[in-house]
Scaffold this motif. Sequence first.
Motif, PDB file in Angstrom:
ATOM      1  N   GLN A 137       0.830  -1.206   0.000  1.00  0.00           N
ATOM      2  CA  GLN A 137       0.000   0.000   0.000  1.00  0.00           C
ATOM      3  C   GLN A 137       0.867   1.260   0.000  1.00  0.00           C
ATOM      4  OE1 GLN A 137      -2.645  -0.572   3.320  1.00  0.00           O
ATOM      5  NE2 GLN A 137      -4.042  -1.860   2.144  1.00  0.00           N
ATOM      6  N   GLU A 190       1.023   4.021  -2.934  1.00  0.00           N
ATOM      7  CA  GLU A 190       0.834   5.440  -2.633  1.00  0.00           C
ATOM      8  C   GLU A 190       1.999   6.272  -3.171  1.00  0.00           C
ATOM      9  OE1 GLU A 190      -1.391   8.508  -1.672  1.00  0.00           O
ATOM     10  OE2 GLU A 190      -2.036   6.447  -1.420  1.00  0.00           O
ATOM     11  N   ARG A 208       1.518   6.581  -6.885  1.00  0.00           N
ATOM     12  CA  ARG A 208       0.465   7.572  -7.175  1.00  0.00           C
ATOM     13  C   ARG A 208       0.983   8.995  -6.978  1.00  0.00           C
ATOM     14  NH1 ARG A 208      -2.721   3.432  -4.569  1.00  0.00           N
ATOM     15  NH2 ARG A 208      -4.175   2.564  -6.102  1.00  0.00           N
ATOM     16  N   ASP A 209       1.692   9.222  -5.882  1.00  0.00           N
ATOM     17  CA  ASP A 209       2.238  10.552  -5.622  1.00  0.00           C
ATOM     18  C   ASP A 209       3.210  10.977  -6.717  1.00  0.00           C
ATOM     19  OD1 ASP A 209       0.761  10.689  -3.292  1.00  0.00           O
ATOM     20  OD2 ASP A 209       2.456  10.258  -1.959  1.00  0.00           O
TER      21      ASP A 209
END
Length: 123
Positions: free
Chosen positions: A36, A40, A43-44
Amino acid sequence: MKTLTASALALSTILFVGCDESALEQEADMIRDQTQQQAEDIRDSSQSSAEATREASQNAAENLRDRTDHASDAVQDRAEERADAIENRGEAIADEKEARGENKADAVEERGEEKADELEAVE
């Protein structure tokens, strides 16, 4: 003597009650947490890259508009069309970067979840 008795009582309580999670469940949770976090981070990163692309295309479009402020109407119209095209192209590239990042992040999460589920299924 009190320490020995307290230790024996604590050990017997742990053995009797058992742990809330087995070692495999803990490892599965760790895998989920790690994947996860990786997702993340992906995605960032893709979001930052997309925003940089948008900003660069907007700056390029504005610079083009600024250079033709004092030109004839026909030149300004062509510059405006080109500036709009630059912005549209930048937006399309940024959207694609975000979509690729989201797809990659989803894939990382899915692989991590599958791996964690496999560990839990061993029990």
